[in-house]
Write a protein that holds these residues in place. Sequence first.
Motif, PDB file in Angstrom:
ATOM      1  N   GLN A   1       0.362  -0.766  -0.023  1.00 20.00           N
ATOM      2  CA  GLN A   1       0.114  -0.431   0.416  1.00 20.00           C
ATOM      3  C   GLN A   1       0.905   1.202  -0.139  1.00 20.00           C
ATOM      4  O   GLN A   1       2.181   1.518   0.990  1.00 20.00           O
ATOM      5  CB  GLN A   1      -0.717   0.318   0.725  1.00 20.00           C
ATOM      6  CG  GLN A   1      -2.294  -0.653   0.827  1.00 20.00           C
ATOM      7  CD  GLN A   1      -2.930  -0.146   2.473  1.00 20.00           C
ATOM      8  OE1 GLN A   1      -2.650  -0.342   3.296  1.00 20.00           O
ATOM      9  NE2 GLN A   1      -4.695  -0.009   1.952  1.00 20.00           N
TER      10      GLN A   1
ATOM     11  N   GLU B   1       4.167  -6.002   0.831  1.00 15.21           N
ATOM     12  CA  GLU B   1       2.622  -6.201   1.875  1.00 15.21           C
ATOM     13  C   GLU B   1       2.795  -6.464   3.141  1.00 15.21           C
ATOM     14  O   GLU B   1       2.647  -8.057   3.348  1.00 15.21           O
ATOM     15  CB  GLU B   1       1.745  -5.885   1.396  1.00 15.21           C
ATOM     16  CG  GLU B   1       0.552  -5.786   1.521  1.00 15.21           C
ATOM     17  CD  GLU B   1       0.132  -4.759   1.965  1.00 15.21           C
ATOM     18  OE1 GLU B   1      -0.307  -3.205   1.431  1.00 15.21           O
ATOM     19  OE2 GLU B   1      -0.960  -5.048   3.208  1.00 15.21           O
ATOM     20  N   PHE B   2       2.996  -5.977   4.317  1.00 17.32           N
ATOM     21  CA  PHE B   2       2.516  -6.810   5.861  1.00 17.32           C
ATOM     22  C   PHE B   2       1.152  -7.276   5.547  1.00 17.32           C
ATOM     23  O   PHE B   2       1.472  -8.526   6.484  1.00 17.32           O
ATOM     24  CB  PHE B   2       2.488  -5.950   6.968  1.00 17.32           C
ATOM     25  CG  PHE B   2       2.512  -6.287   8.206  1.00 17.32           C
ATOM     26  CD1 PHE B   2       3.754  -6.883   8.681  1.00 17.32           C
ATOM     27  CD2 PHE B   2       1.432  -6.421   8.333  1.00 17.32           C
ATOM     28  CE1 PHE B   2       4.188  -7.233   9.735  1.00 17.32           C
ATOM     29  CE2 PHE B   2       1.227  -7.394   9.945  1.00 17.32           C
ATOM     30  CZ  PHE B   2       2.492  -7.349  10.125  1.00 17.32           C
ATOM     31  N   THR B   3      -0.108  -7.659   5.385  1.00 13.36           N
ATOM     32  CA  THR B   3      -1.395  -7.928   5.563  1.00 13.36           C
ATOM     33  C   THR B   3      -1.567  -9.100   4.930  1.00 13.36           C
ATOM     34  O   THR B   3      -2.604  -9.963   4.563  1.00 13.36           O
ATOM     35  CB  THR B   3      -2.689  -6.905   5.110  1.00 13.36           C
ATOM     36  OG1 THR B   3      -2.586  -6.881   3.469  1.00 13.36           O
ATOM     37  CG2 THR B   3      -2.942  -5.843   5.817  1.00 13.36           C
TER      38      THR B   3
ATOM     39  N   ILE C   1       7.912 -10.189   9.176  1.00 15.16           N
ATOM     40  CA  ILE C   1       7.060 -11.225  10.565  1.00 15.16           C
ATOM     41  C   ILE C   1       7.381 -12.344   9.290  1.00 15.16           C
ATOM     42  O   ILE C   1       7.977 -12.712   8.693  1.00 15.16           O
ATOM     43  CB  ILE C   1       5.366 -10.794   9.880  1.00 15.16           C
ATOM     44  CG1 ILE C   1       5.140 -12.190  11.179  1.00 15.16           C
ATOM     45  CG2 ILE C   1       4.693 -11.337   8.217  1.00 15.16           C
ATOM     46  CD1 ILE C   1       3.464 -11.625  11.076  1.00 15.16           C
TER      47      ILE C   1
ATOM     48  N   THR D   1       1.936   4.093  17.258  1.00 16.49           N
ATOM     49  CA  THR D   1       1.566   2.938  17.757  1.00 16.49           C
ATOM     50  C   THR D   1       1.904   2.614  19.330  1.00 16.49           C
ATOM     51  O   THR D   1       3.027   2.326  19.046  1.00 16.49           O
ATOM     52  CB  THR D   1       0.558   2.416  17.394  1.00 16.49           C
ATOM     53  OG1 THR D   1       1.530   1.464  16.304  1.00 16.49           O
ATOM     54  CG2 THR D   1       0.371   2.956  16.307  1.00 16.49           C
TER      55      THR D   1
ATOM     56  N   VAL E   1       4.324  -3.858  19.809  1.00 14.35           N
ATOM     57  CA  VAL E   1       5.362  -4.142  19.789  1.00 14.35           C
ATOM     58  C   VAL E   1       6.741  -4.408  18.595  1.00 14.35           C
ATOM     59  O   VAL E   1       7.214  -4.097  19.343  1.00 14.35           O
ATOM     60  CB  VAL E   1       5.646  -6.393  20.323  1.00 14.35           C
ATOM     61  CG1 VAL E   1       6.652  -6.719  20.114  1.00 14.35           C
ATOM     62  CG2 VAL E   1       3.757  -6.437  21.119  1.00 14.35           C
ATOM     63  N   GLY E   2       6.165  -3.973  17.780  1.00  9.73           N
ATOM     64  CA  GLY E   2       6.450  -3.789  16.421  1.00  9.73           C
ATOM     65  C   GLY E   2       7.204  -2.931  16.739  1.00  9.73           C
ATOM     66  O   GLY E   2       8.383  -1.932  16.278  1.00  9.73           O
TER      67      GLY E   2
ATOM     68  N   TYR F   1       3.515   8.571  22.118  1.00  6.36           N
ATOM     69  CA  TYR F   1       2.691   7.798  21.260  1.00  6.36           C
ATOM     70  C   TYR F   1       1.952   8.697  19.954  1.00  6.36           C
ATOM     71  O   TYR F   1       1.187   9.841  20.697  1.00  6.36           O
ATOM     72  CB  TYR F   1       2.159   6.727  21.713  1.00  6.36           C
ATOM     73  CG  TYR F   1       2.930   5.634  21.874  1.00  6.36           C
ATOM     74  CD1 TYR F   1       3.387   4.919  21.397  1.00  6.36           C
ATOM     75  CD2 TYR F   1       3.092   5.960  23.547  1.00  6.36           C
ATOM     76  CE1 TYR F   1       4.818   3.496  21.721  1.00  6.36           C
ATOM     77  CE2 TYR F   1       4.253   4.840  23.799  1.00  6.36           C
ATOM     78  CZ  TYR F   1       5.160   3.400  23.486  1.00  6.36           C
ATOM     79  OH  TYR F   1       5.552   2.750  24.099  1.00  6.36           O
ATOM     80  N   SER F   2       1.934   8.954  18.913  1.00  7.29           N
ATOM     81  CA  SER F   2       1.281   9.835  18.573  1.00  7.29           C
ATOM     82  C   SER F   2      -0.169   8.913  17.657  1.00  7.29           C
ATOM     83  O   SER F   2      -0.723   9.918  16.696  1.00  7.29           O
ATOM     84  CB  SER F   2       1.878   9.526  16.714  1.00  7.29           C
ATOM     85  OG  SER F   2       2.465   8.676  15.962  1.00  7.29           O
ATOM     86  N   ASN F   3      -0.185   7.580  18.149  1.00 13.37           N
ATOM     87  CA  ASN F   3      -1.595   6.783  17.117  1.00 13.37           C
ATOM     88  C   ASN F   3      -1.422   7.118  15.387  1.00 13.37           C
ATOM     89  O   ASN F   3      -2.690   7.253  14.893  1.00 13.37           O
ATOM     90  CB  ASN F   3      -2.873   7.521  18.309  1.00 13.37           C
ATOM     91  CG  ASN F   3      -3.632   6.793  17.681  1.00 13.37           C
ATOM     92  OD1 ASN F   3      -3.824   5.620  17.594  1.00 13.37           O
ATOM     93  ND2 ASN F   3      -5.003   7.100  18.069  1.00 13.37           N
TER      94      ASN F   3
END
Lengths: 350, 334
Positions: free
Chosen positions: B33, B91-93, B115, B164, B167-168, B193-195
């Motif tokens: 993406q 793509e991670f997903t 991953i 976020t 853990v990553g 954290y900026s979320n």
Amino acid sequence: MTRTVVRPQWVGELGRSFVTFSAALVIGALVMVATGRDAWGAYRTLFAVAFLGAQNLADTLLAATPLIFTGLATAVAFRAGVFNIGVEGALYLGAFAAAWIGFTLTGLPAGLLIPLAFLAAGLAGALFMLIPGALRAYLRVDEIVTTIMLNYVAISFTSYLVNYPYAVPGLANAMSPKIALAAQLPRLLPPSQLNLALIVVLLLVPLVHWLLSRTTLGYELRALGSNPIFARWSGVPVPAVILQVMLLSGFIGGLAGAGQVLGVNYRFVDNFSPGYGFDGITIALLGRNTALGSLIAAVLLGALRSGGATLELFVDIPKDLILILEATIIFFVTAEFVLTFPRRRHAGVH
Amino acid sequence: MTVTAVVLAVALLGLSPTAAGPNIKKVALIIAQGGLGDRSYNDSGYAGLTKAAQDFGVQIKAIESRDPVGQGEQLLRQAAKAGFDLVITLEFTHFEPLARVAPDFPNTKFSILNIAVEKPNVVSVIFKEHEGSFLAGALAAMVTKDTKIPGINPRKIIGVIGGTKSVGIDKFIVGYEEGAKFIDKETKVLVSYSNSFGDPAKGKELTLAQFQQGADIVYQVAGGTGEGVIAAAKETGRYAIGVDSDQDYIAPGHVLTSMLKRVDLAVYDLVKRLVQGSLKGGAVITLGLKEGGVGLSEMKFTRHIIPKAYVDRVEQLRKDIIAGKFKVTDITQK
């Protein structure tokens, strides 16, 4: 004596969309020829990878599924002259609601879980539309502005949900937990991911057609869409119709999200939609705001999307061709929209 | 049967799927993406692929899709069907679609980054971001005490902005903290954290808040949000630390260094192993300081303001970690 062939009006309307689509193909071909590529070969391959063979056809329908939903969602609103741009937001909220049902009520059987997830998604989308719908119906607040703005609220809200309360620890990207196996929609033509969501939306098409053409609400919303003044004077309860139309549009938009979560991703993935909701606008306009037209337009667009992804693997045609085709279609349909709709819109809605 | 149909259809149309000699390996790279042209992750991966093509003479193809998330299985499956020897996805997903598709194509090698997917024909690549972050933290802890450097206050406080709470991301942050405390136990590390990975305004706001609390160097682990971290450093004359790619050029002199994650190297390395015949399916390749997969930038714009002793110390730490003299905590391995 001359014989005149009486055709329903929508045949001519869809004919114009056919011209639009053909014009896009011609312009795409010109660009390819100008850049020294084989346009005819590219189109033949595109057709082959989009439609020939069960798997290719399945992938095209898979790409079309969310687009049929969002096309219908947009068409019902546009038909009433209500310019709901918020289908994308409804889709996100619906997607999360479906995912939530899917990963929370994990003990339920598929027969219960899947309808429940779709229902929750539809309600989430409808609830979301309550805000701009009521504002438009009772306070005459421009729905284009409110729905565009509320999209951000909806998308960011779902983003918050998967980044904080429903974040899955250990994953680099934000996404919800996986939905239960029972909530995952069965595939129709494995290995393609084409799934039951297609059947759901194919049932929705005649339902929307029936609603638009055979019900009181359908008559009223069409009356409102074609001539607001006439509609008002002939006793159409304008605010109630607008509100109902918005809720219906949001409900269908929510279902679109459920289809992607339950049928394809099996999770709510942060920012997963490449703009299915906005694509609905193109589809509704290309489909002349009819149910059947939206179905055809969505399948054509799905073919471009699915075929385009495969095209790159076989021939040296960049995916920019697909962008050119889509952009040309959007250009033509919006040009026509801009030329005709504002006239109706300002013909005295109030 | 359907495979035959596709091949037949294509053959009838007078086209063949990317013709190549029998010995020329073919590699496909599925773009994530954001697409090509992101001046970051995807471009870096593609750069590694094109370099590998030049060096090893492999045939390459970048596959872009407008909807890489929704078309995950389709893209992986079709790339495998088209006869590529190695299909790498950025793509991670795709980790779940990949686990479903890979078993259907035992003769194709697949690869995914960030991953681990445990399948006999999938090679996973994991970066040791904690090691690179350790060096960034160590450098920051030395610089934050040195008031001779412009923009540095005497307080031993540094900061970090995470995209976020996950853990990553905490993998980076814990490494950074460990590096800072390694230099000086009293170093205080502010964490926010900026979320969001795409909100520069938020990044700027959080960074300015950390500066007010006494920090003078802030490490950004927040993607696009980090642009705001760098902007805040530039505006106030303080320092940011970039992440993933070399971001030193964004605000020359105000990005102390960048913690590089060499996606290009990862892709290049995969192709190299494929060509050499050493690409083992089912394995997890970890790229750390030793492999050059992570590390600090060359500090082109800040080298003249950082005392040489600090740079040398960081270099020594890098060698020590590579030599195994001590280990940086990897919170994902708990």
